[in-house]
Design a protein around this motif. Sequence first.
Motif, mmCIF file in Angstrom:
data_model
loop_
_atom_site.group_PDB
_atom_site.id
_atom_site.type_symbol
_atom_site.label_atom_id
_atom_site.label_comp_id
_atom_site.label_asym_id
_atom_site.label_seq_id
_atom_site.Cartn_x
_atom_site.Cartn_y
_atom_site.Cartn_z
ATOM 1 N N ALA A 62 0.852 -1.185 0.000
ATOM 2 C CA ALA A 62 0.000 0.000 0.000
ATOM 3 C C ALA A 62 0.896 1.246 0.000
ATOM 4 C CB ALA A 62 -0.902 0.007 1.237
ATOM 5 N N PRO A 63 0.384 2.371 -0.487
ATOM 6 C CA PRO A 63 1.182 3.604 -0.469
ATOM 7 C C PRO A 63 1.497 4.031 0.964
ATOM 8 C CG PRO A 63 -0.758 3.844 -1.876
ATOM 9 C CD PRO A 63 -0.927 2.565 -1.119
ATOM 10 N N ALA A 64 2.611 4.733 1.135
ATOM 11 C CA ALA A 64 3.003 5.268 2.440
ATOM 12 C C ALA A 64 2.925 6.793 2.382
ATOM 13 C CB ALA A 64 4.419 4.829 2.796
ATOM 14 N N ALA A 65 2.177 7.386 3.313
ATOM 15 C CA ALA A 65 2.079 8.849 3.374
ATOM 16 C C ALA A 65 3.386 9.401 3.952
ATOM 17 C CB ALA A 65 0.896 9.260 4.239
ATOM 18 N N THR A 66 3.934 10.444 3.305
ATOM 19 C CA THR A 66 5.198 11.033 3.753
ATOM 20 C C THR A 66 5.089 12.557 3.770
ATOM 21 O OG1 THR A 66 6.287 11.399 1.615
ATOM 22 C CG2 THR A 66 6.382 9.155 2.525
ATOM 23 N N LEU A 67 6.157 13.177 4.254
ATOM 24 C CA LEU A 67 6.276 14.640 4.250
ATOM 25 C C LEU A 67 7.294 15.104 3.213
ATOM 26 C CD1 LEU A 67 6.225 15.273 8.111
ATOM 27 C CD2 LEU A 67 4.332 15.475 6.480
ATOM 28 N N GLY A 68 7.599 14.267 2.237
ATOM 29 C CA GLY A 68 8.509 14.634 1.154
ATOM 30 C C GLY A 68 9.940 14.197 1.399
ATOM 31 N N GLU A 69 10.784 14.403 0.397
ATOM 32 C CA GLU A 69 12.163 13.916 0.427
ATOM 33 C C GLU A 69 13.078 14.696 1.367
ATOM 34 O OE1 GLU A 69 14.147 12.431 -3.179
ATOM 35 O OE2 GLU A 69 12.300 13.003 -4.218
ATOM 36 N N SER A 70 12.732 15.928 1.703
ATOM 37 C CA SER A 70 13.625 16.751 2.539
ATOM 38 C C SER A 70 13.414 16.539 4.031
ATOM 39 C CB SER A 70 13.429 18.235 2.209
ATOM 40 O OG SER A 70 13.756 18.476 0.863
ATOM 41 N N ALA A 71 12.489 15.655 4.407
ATOM 42 C CA ALA A 71 12.162 15.446 5.824
ATOM 43 C C ALA A 71 13.160 14.482 6.471
ATOM 44 C CB ALA A 71 10.730 14.936 5.961
ATOM 45 N N TYR A 72 14.420 14.901 6.516
ATOM 46 C CA TYR A 72 15.442 14.058 7.127
ATOM 47 C C TYR A 72 16.408 14.897 7.958
ATOM 48 C CZ TYR A 72 18.847 15.534 3.557
ATOM 49 O OH TYR A 72 19.684 16.265 2.755
ATOM 50 N N SER A 73 17.070 14.228 8.874
ATOM 51 C CA SER A 73 18.123 14.841 9.681
ATOM 52 C C SER A 73 19.431 14.113 9.405
ATOM 53 C CB SER A 73 17.794 14.723 11.180
ATOM 54 O OG SER A 73 16.609 15.413 11.497
ATOM 55 N N LEU A 74 20.528 14.862 9.452
ATOM 56 C CA LEU A 74 21.855 14.265 9.392
ATOM 57 C C LEU A 74 22.531 14.616 10.710
ATOM 58 C CD1 LEU A 74 23.684 12.544 7.720
ATOM 59 C CD2 LEU A 74 24.578 14.575 6.630
ATOM 60 N N GLN A 75 22.637 13.625 11.584
ATOM 61 C CA GLN A 75 23.030 13.859 12.967
ATOM 62 C C GLN A 75 24.392 13.256 13.294
ATOM 63 O OE1 GLN A 75 19.653 11.891 14.832
ATOM 64 N NE2 GLN A 75 18.684 13.862 15.220
ATOM 65 N N GLY A 117 21.074 33.765 12.197
ATOM 66 C CA GLY A 117 20.690 34.158 13.554
ATOM 67 C C GLY A 117 19.280 33.729 13.907
ATOM 68 N N GLU A 118 18.573 33.132 12.946
ATOM 69 C CA GLU A 118 17.204 32.659 13.168
ATOM 70 C C GLU A 118 17.106 31.201 12.737
ATOM 71 O OE1 GLU A 118 14.445 35.142 11.156
ATOM 72 O OE2 GLU A 118 15.158 36.974 12.120
ATOM 73 N N GLY A 119 16.248 30.461 13.422
ATOM 74 C CA GLY A 119 16.037 29.066 13.072
ATOM 75 C C GLY A 119 15.325 28.922 11.741
ATOM 76 N N VAL A 120 15.549 27.814 11.075
ATOM 77 C CA VAL A 120 14.852 27.515 9.827
ATOM 78 C C VAL A 120 14.239 26.121 9.939
ATOM 79 C CG1 VAL A 120 16.334 28.955 8.392
ATOM 80 C CG2 VAL A 120 16.908 26.551 8.711
ATOM 81 N N GLU A 121 13.245 25.883 9.118
ATOM 82 C CA GLU A 121 12.631 24.559 9.050
ATOM 83 C C GLU A 121 12.848 23.986 7.663
ATOM 84 O OE1 GLU A 121 8.597 24.237 10.230
ATOM 85 O OE2 GLU A 121 8.962 24.992 12.255
ATOM 86 N N LEU A 122 13.015 22.691 7.616
ATOM 87 C CA LEU A 122 13.154 22.024 6.329
ATOM 88 C C LEU A 122 11.792 21.964 5.643
ATOM 89 C CD1 LEU A 122 15.475 19.106 7.451
ATOM 90 C CD2 LEU A 122 16.121 21.176 6.215
ATOM 91 N N PRO A 123 11.786 22.006 4.312
ATOM 92 C CA PRO A 123 10.509 21.949 3.593
ATOM 93 C C PRO A 123 9.775 20.634 3.843
ATOM 94 C CG PRO A 123 12.370 21.974 2.053
ATOM 95 C CD PRO A 123 12.929 22.112 3.416
ATOM 96 N N ARG A 124 8.471 20.746 4.016
ATOM 97 C CA ARG A 124 7.618 19.563 4.189
ATOM 98 C C ARG A 124 6.479 19.670 3.190
ATOM 99 N NH1 ARG A 124 7.193 19.008 10.786
ATOM 100 N NH2 ARG A 124 9.316 19.711 11.189
ATOM 101 N N ALA A 125 6.241 18.599 2.489
ATOM 102 C CA ALA A 125 5.168 18.572 1.505
ATOM 103 C C ALA A 125 4.502 17.211 1.572
ATOM 104 C CB ALA A 125 5.716 18.824 0.105
ATOM 105 N N GLU A 126 3.190 17.203 1.784
ATOM 106 C CA GLU A 126 2.486 15.925 1.841
ATOM 107 C C GLU A 126 2.645 15.194 0.515
ATOM 108 O OE1 GLU A 126 -1.541 16.282 3.077
ATOM 109 O OE2 GLU A 126 -1.023 17.426 4.889
ATOM 110 N N ALA A 127 3.047 13.946 0.615
ATOM 111 C CA ALA A 127 3.294 13.145 -0.582
ATOM 112 C C ALA A 127 2.937 11.702 -0.282
ATOM 113 C CB ALA A 127 4.754 13.256 -1.006
ATOM 114 N N SER A 128 2.976 10.894 -1.311
ATOM 115 C CA SER A 128 2.688 9.477 -1.161
ATOM 116 C C SER A 128 3.812 8.693 -1.831
ATOM 117 C CB SER A 128 1.350 9.138 -1.809
ATOM 118 O OG SER A 128 1.075 7.767 -1.695
ATOM 119 N N LEU A 129 4.387 7.769 -1.077
ATOM 120 C CA LEU A 129 5.419 6.886 -1.616
ATOM 121 C C LEU A 129 4.727 5.585 -2.003
ATOM 122 C CD1 LEU A 129 8.484 6.617 -2.086
ATOM 123 C CD2 LEU A 129 8.644 5.637 0.206
ATOM 124 N N GLY A 130 4.536 5.404 -3.306
ATOM 125 C CA GLY A 130 3.782 4.261 -3.809
ATOM 126 C C GLY A 130 4.506 2.942 -3.599
#
Length: 196
Positions: free
Chosen positions: A97-110, A126-139
């Motif tokens: 079944a497809p998997a709902a995701t937040l897109g390819e950029s939703a990762y951390s490198l720790q 000097g300000e925090g940023v957020e990584l892009p999130r886009a609702e997607a489906s990984l078929g």
Amino acid sequence: MDHTRRGALAGGAFALSVATAGCLDFAAGDGPQGPEGTPATLTCEDDEFVRLDRPFEDSVTETLVETGETTVELSTEGATETYGQSLRLVLRNTGNAPAATLGESAYSLQRETAEGWLDVRGSTSGEGVELPRAEASLGTSSAYSWDVTLTESGIADAVDGVDLAVCPPLGDGTYRFVYWGLVDAPPIGAEFELVG
């Protein structure tokens, strides 16, 4: 052939400059320049640097994760990676079944530190940023793939549209890639050792 003292000196100087150029490049540091092993924390000398927050609370699952509907697997080529080479990862939907995701950029490198895992990236504004999130489906039988060059600039430039930096510089030690964009499933990660 007519040899002169001036020609011999010029040729010797050229040969010396060619011979020492490699040494100077090596001395200038083409390898990892950051802290080695497991540092106490990641400290940046740039006062404007704001490290990316950890966008997940759950513990990280390794290699395979079950979502509500399917199974997703994260694979990498090896457990040891060399500075300057590419880290290649694939997140594949191996279920039915497809998997709902937040897109390819939703990762951390720790990086592993004494106070826990910290993202190596952040903003220098000097300000925090957020990584892009886009609702997607990984078929089913579909995948996200990443090919991240393991240098400060390669990691910082891997996410389009976000101005990021790596601070402090990378050093020999334990790192992990964590994909936290699976909806209704824990984050999935792969650890690796970075060497010079």
